[in-house]
Design an enzyme around this catalytic site. Structure first.
Site, PDB file in Angstrom:
ATOM      1  N   GLU A  64       0.807  -1.222   0.000  1.00 31.07           N
ATOM      2  CA  GLU A  64       0.000   0.000   0.000  1.00 31.07           C
ATOM      3  C   GLU A  64       0.839   1.271   0.000  1.00 31.07           C
ATOM      4  O   GLU A  64       0.540   2.228  -0.713  1.00 31.07           O
ATOM      5  CB  GLU A  64      -0.953   0.017   1.201  1.00 31.07           C
ATOM      6  CG  GLU A  64      -2.205  -0.845   1.042  1.00 31.07           C
ATOM      7  CD  GLU A  64      -1.979  -2.309   1.391  1.00 31.07           C
ATOM      8  OE1 GLU A  64      -0.855  -2.653   1.823  1.00 31.07           O
ATOM      9  OE2 GLU A  64      -2.914  -3.107   1.230  1.00 31.07           O
ATOM     10  N   HIS A 133      -9.233  -5.273  11.057  1.00 34.13           N
ATOM     11  CA  HIS A 133      -9.836  -5.117   9.729  1.00 34.13           C
ATOM     12  C   HIS A 133     -11.136  -4.326   9.756  1.00 34.13           C
ATOM     13  O   HIS A 133     -11.880  -4.344   8.791  1.00 34.13           O
ATOM     14  CB  HIS A 133     -10.124  -6.491   9.111  1.00 34.13           C
ATOM     15  CG  HIS A 133      -8.922  -7.167   8.555  1.00 34.13           C
ATOM     16  ND1 HIS A 133      -7.793  -7.408   9.282  1.00 34.13           N
ATOM     17  CD2 HIS A 133      -8.661  -7.652   7.309  1.00 34.13           C
ATOM     18  CE1 HIS A 133      -6.894  -8.021   8.527  1.00 34.13           C
ATOM     19  NE2 HIS A 133      -7.398  -8.176   7.332  1.00 34.13           N
TER      20      HIS A 133
END
Lengths: 330, 393
Positions: A64, A133
Site C-alpha cells: 500500500e 480489519h
C-alpha cells in the site's frame, strides 16, 4: 430525480462511475490489489480490465505504501489515478503518502503541485473481521486539512459522488462499506454528478434532526420509522461528504427541530460526530432543548463475536435510545 | 585527461576504510567535456557551496528556522546528475535539497527566501528548507520524511511513461531522477517502490547519495550489505551500479550512460552514488561519530578542488577562478539581501493553497508569481465550482 431509473447494486454504481470517467479522460486509471485479473476482491472493478486493458487497470502487489505513493507522484504530474484499498484498514500502512504527501503537496509547494488522486475502498466493520480489519477511518483522516472525504450511503449517491471525486482537483478519500456493496438502489440512467458539500435530506421530519453519513444512515432511517410509531417525527440528514461538510444544512434543520442526534460509526473521541456536535452547540445554542446526543462505535477495539460486534456498532436500537433521550422521552 | 582517475583512488580507499565499502568499479577512459561546460559546472558547485555556507551563517543569525541540512561536499552529485538529464525529465529528492534546486536552475534568491520564510520563496515561504519545489524547472520537491519521495519518483516515472505511451500513443521518452540518502535504504517505502519500479518497467533512476552516514549511524551499523548497497537492486530485478560522486566528470559520464539506457529500455536503475557530507546531518550535529582525520581525507580530495585542478590543466587561470569566486559570492550575497527585503507572507495566505477549490475558509490557490504562475494554473484548474447553498465547514 426525474431521469429514467434502474435498480443496480452499490458496487455496480461505483464501477459505472469509474468506467464512464475512464472513457471520458485517458488521464484516469485504476490501480490496486486484485483490481484487474481477479476482477476486484469485492468485484467493484469487474470487467474493467477487459474494457480498458492492463495499462489502465493495474494490479499491484500488496504494497500500500508503495502504490499509494506512486499514484501521488503520477497525480503531481497531472494524471488522475484511482487507488483501490481492498480495505481502508490496510491504508494505515500507507499513512505517510496519503496523509503527509497527498493533502499537503499543494501547500508545501506554495500552490505549484496539486494532487488529483482518489483513494477508495471498504471502510468500517465488515462481518466479524476483528479489530485490525474493522477500521472506520473517518475519525482519523477527517482531521487532516487538504483532503476531501466522501462517505456515500446508497448506489445513486455513490455514482454521482464518485464521478465528482474523479474530476476533483484535490485529493479525495472515498469511503465505501463492504456491508453496502450488494445494496440495490435506483440509479438514474445517463450522466450526472453530485457536488460535494451538499447534504441530502433522507427523511424529512419536525421533532429531531439525526445527522449521519455512510452505512449508519440506514440504521437512522429504520430508527426513524420505529420512532414514528411512537409519535416522534425525525429528520435524517445524509451528509454525503465530511470535508466539505454542509454545515448550513445541519444548522437549518436543527433550528427547526430544536434537537440533534449525531450517528457516526467512528470512535467518539475527536471524530466527525464530535465536530458536528461542536458546530451545532455553537450555531444553534439557543435553539436546542437538550445537548447534542451522539451514537458512535463503542470506545473499544472492534470485537469478533457477532453479538458483541452488533452492540459495538451504531445500530437501530441505539439510535432510537439516543433520540428518546434527547427528547426527554427515555 | 590528467590524473583525475588516480586522485579518486584515495577518496574511495578512505570511504572504504571508513565504511568498509568496496570502492566503485575501476573507471573507463571518458571523453573530455568542453572547457566551458566544465567551467560552468565548477561555477555551479562553487555557487552551491557558497550558498550553503551563507545558509549556515543565516541559520546562526536565526534568519532560517526549523531544520536545515546543507549539501557541502556532495555538490558534484547534483551538478553531475542534473547535467546528465534534460529539463523535461522530472526530479524529486529528499530534504537535503538546496543543491538539487540550484543545479536544476532555481534562482538562488527564491531558494534563500524560502528558507527565510518569505513570500519571495519558491513555495511562498510555506515549505522551508526541506521542501524546495520548482514547477518551471520540473523539480517535484524536496521531501522531509525519509524515503517517502521514492514512491513519488516511481510515480513520476510511471506518469511520464503513461503520458507518452497510453495518452499520446508514442514511446516512453523521459526518465525521472529520484534521490535518497543512504539513511533511507531501510525504509519500507523505498523497497516497495523499487519492487513496483522493477515490476512495472518504470523509467526511474533511483540515486542513493551514499555519504556513509544516516545522521550519526555509519552505513555498516545500520544497513545490511552496507559495503555494497547496489547489490540490493538485483532483488528487484534492476541494474545496480556504483558511481564516484566526488568527481563531477565521472558522475556526469557514468550517469549519462545510465540515463541513455533507462531512456531506451524503460527499465529502472539503482545507483550507489559514493559521496561525503563535510558538515553534520543538520545544523545541530557535532559529528562526534566520526574522526576529524576521516573528514580531512575527503576534504583533501574535494570535488570542487578536483574539478579546479582538472580545469587548470586545461588552461583555467587563478584569475579566472577568483572571478568565479567573486561572482558566486556576489550572487549569494544578493540572494540574502533580496530575501531580507522580501516581505513575510500576508496572513491571508494561511488559508491559501490548502485546496485548489475555494470553499469554506479556503481561498483557492495560486502558483508563486516569480515562477511564472498565476491564479489557478491551467492543468489543475478547478473544473467544477461548488454551487454552495451556504456555509461549508
Amino acid at each position: 430525480m426525474t431521469a429514467t431509473m434502474r435498480e443496480i447494486e452499490f458496487r455496480d454504481a461505483v464501477r459505472e462511475a469509474m468506467s464512464e470517467e475512464m472513457r471520458r479522460d485517458t488521464r484516469v486509471m485504476l490501480l490496486g490489489e486484485e483490481v484487474a485479473q481477479y476482477n476486484g476482491a469485492y468485484k467493484v472493478s469487474r470487467g474493467m480490465l477487459d474494457e480498458f486493458g492492463p495499462r489502465r487497470v493495474i494490479d499491484t502487489p500488496i504494497s500500500e505504501s508503495g502504490f499509494a505513493g506512486m499514484a501521488i507522484g503520477a497525480a503531481m504530474l497531472g494524471l488522475r489515478p484511482i487507488v483501490e484499498f481492498m480495505s481502508w484498514s490496510f491504508s494505515l500502512v500507507a499513512a505517510d503518502p496519503i496523509l503527509n504527501n497527498a493533502p499537503k503537496m499543494l501547500y508545501m509547494s506554495g500552490g505549484q503541485y496539486g494532487c488529483p488522486v482518489v483513494f477508495r475502498g471498504n471502510d468500517g466493520a465488515g462481518g466479524q473481521l476483528g479489530s485490525t480489519h474493522s477500521w472506520a477511518v473517518e475519525g482519523l483522516f477527517s482531521n487532516v486539512p487538504g483532503l476531501k472525504m466522501v462517505i456515500p450511503s446508497n448506489p445513486a449517491d455513490a455514482k454521482g459522488l464518485m464521478k465528482t471525486a474523479i474530476r476533483d482537483d484535490d485529493p479525495v478519500f472515498f469511503l465505501e462499506s463492504e456491508r453496502l456493496l450488494s445494496l440495490k438502489g435506483d440509479v438514474p440512467e445517463g450522466e450526472y454528478l453530485i457536488p460535494f458539500g451538499q447534504a441530502r435530506i433522507a427523511r424529512a421530519g419536525r421533532d429531531c434532526t439525526i445527522v449521519s453519513f455512510g452505512r449508519p444512515v440506514h440504521f437512522c432511517l429504520e430508527a426513524a420509522d420505529a420512532l414514528a410509531r411512537e409519535g416522534v417525527d425525525c429528520e435524517v440528514l445524509d451528509m454525503r461528504t465530511i470535508r466539505p461538510l454542509d454545515a448550513a444544512a445541519i444548522v437549518r434543520s436543527v433550528r427547526r427541530t430544536g434537537a440533534c442526534v449525531v450517528v457516526d460509526q467512528s470512535w467518539s473521541f475527536g471524530s466527525p460526530g464530535s465536530e458536528v456536535a461542536a458546530l451545532v452547540h455553537r450555531e444553534c445554542f439557543d435553539d436546542l432543548d437538550n445537548h447534542v446526543h451522539r451514537v458512535h462505535s463503542a470506545d473499544v477495539p472492534a470485537p469478533y463475536s457477532y453479538d458483541l460486534e452488533q452492540e459495538y456498532l451504531p445500530n437501530t436500537r441505539r439510535v432510537c435510545e439516543a433520540v428518546r433521550a434527547c427528547l426527554y422521552r427515555a | 585527461m590528467p590524473s583525475a582517475s588516480q586522485a579518486s583512488v584515495d577518496v574511495n580507499a578512505a570511504l572504504a576504510a571508513a565504511t568498509k565499502q568496496t570502492p566503485p568499479r575501476p573507471r573507463v577512459a571518458r571523453p573530455e567535456v568542453p572547457f566551458d561546460t566544465a567551467r560552468g559546472w565548477l561555477r555551479e558547485m562553487m555557487l552551491i557551496r557558497e550558498f550553503e555556507l551563507r545558509c549556515m551563517q543565516a541559520y546562526q543569525d536565526k534568519k532560517i528556522g526549523g531544520f536545515c541540512h546543507v549539501y557541502i561536499g556532495q555538490e558534484a552529485v547534483a551538478v553531475g546528475c542534473v547535467a546528465a538529464v534534460e529539463k523535461r525529465d522530472p526530479i524529486v529528492t529528499a530534504y537535503r535539497d538546496h543543491g538539487h534546486a540550484l543545479a536544476r536552475g532555481m534562482d538562488p534568491r527564491y531558494c534563500m527566501a524560502e528558507m527565510f520564510g518569505r513570500i519571495g520563496g519558491c513555495a511562498k515561504g510555506k515549505g522551508g528548507s526541506m521542501h524546495m519545489f520548482d514547477r518551471a524547472n520540473n523539480l517535484f520537491g524536496g521531501h522531509g520524511i525519509v524515503g517517502a519521495q521514492i514512491p513519488l519518483g516511481v510515480g513520476l516515472a510511471f506518469g511520464t511513461k503513461y503520458e507518452d505511451e497510453v495518452i499520446n500513443g508514442g514511446k516512453s521518452s523521459r526518465v525521472t531522477l529520484a534521490f535518497l540518502g543512504d539513511g533511507a535504504l531501510n525504509q519500507g517505502s523505498v523497497h516497495e517502490a523499487m519492487n513496483l519500479a522493477g515490476l512495472l518497467d518504470v523509467p526511474v533512476i533511483i540515486i542513493c547519495e551514499n555519504n556513509g552516514y544516516s545522521m550519526g549511524t555509519s552505513i555498516v551499523r545500520g544497513t545490511t550489505m552496507g559495503h555494497d548497497i547496489s547489490s540490493k537492486a538485483s532483488a528487484y530485478g534492476m541494474e545496480g551500479i556504483a558511481i564516484d560522486g566526488m568527481d563531477v566528470l565521472e558522475t556526469y559520464w557514468a550517469m549519462r550512460d545510465v540515463v541513455e539506457r533507462v531512456r531506451s529500455t524503460s527499465r529502472p536503475v539503482f545507483v550507489d552514488m559514493r559521496c561525503y557530507r563535510y558538515k553534520g546531518h543538520s545544523m545541530s550535529d557535532p559529528r562526534k561519530y566520526r574522526t576529524r582525520e576521516e573528514e580531512e581525507a575527503y576534504e583533501r580530495d574535494d570535488p570542487i578542488g578536483r574539478l579546479k585542478a582538472h580545469l587548470e590543466s586545461r588552461g583555467l587561470t587563478e584569475d579566472d577562478f577568483k572571478s568565479i569566486q567573486r561572482e558566486v559570492r556576489a550572487t549569494v550575497r544578493a540572494a540574502v539581501e533580496w530575501s531580507d527585503q522580501s516581505p513575510v507572507p500576508p496572513m491571508s495566505d494561511l488559508y491559501r493553497d490548502v485546496y485548489l477549490e475555494r470553499w469554506g475558509p479556503y481561498t483557492g490557490s495560486s502558483a508563486p508569481e516569480m515562477l511564472g504562475g498565476g491564479e489557478n494554473e491551467p492543468s489543475f484548474k478547478a473544473i467544477r465550482p461548488v454551487e454552495g447553498e451556504g456555509e461549508l465547514l
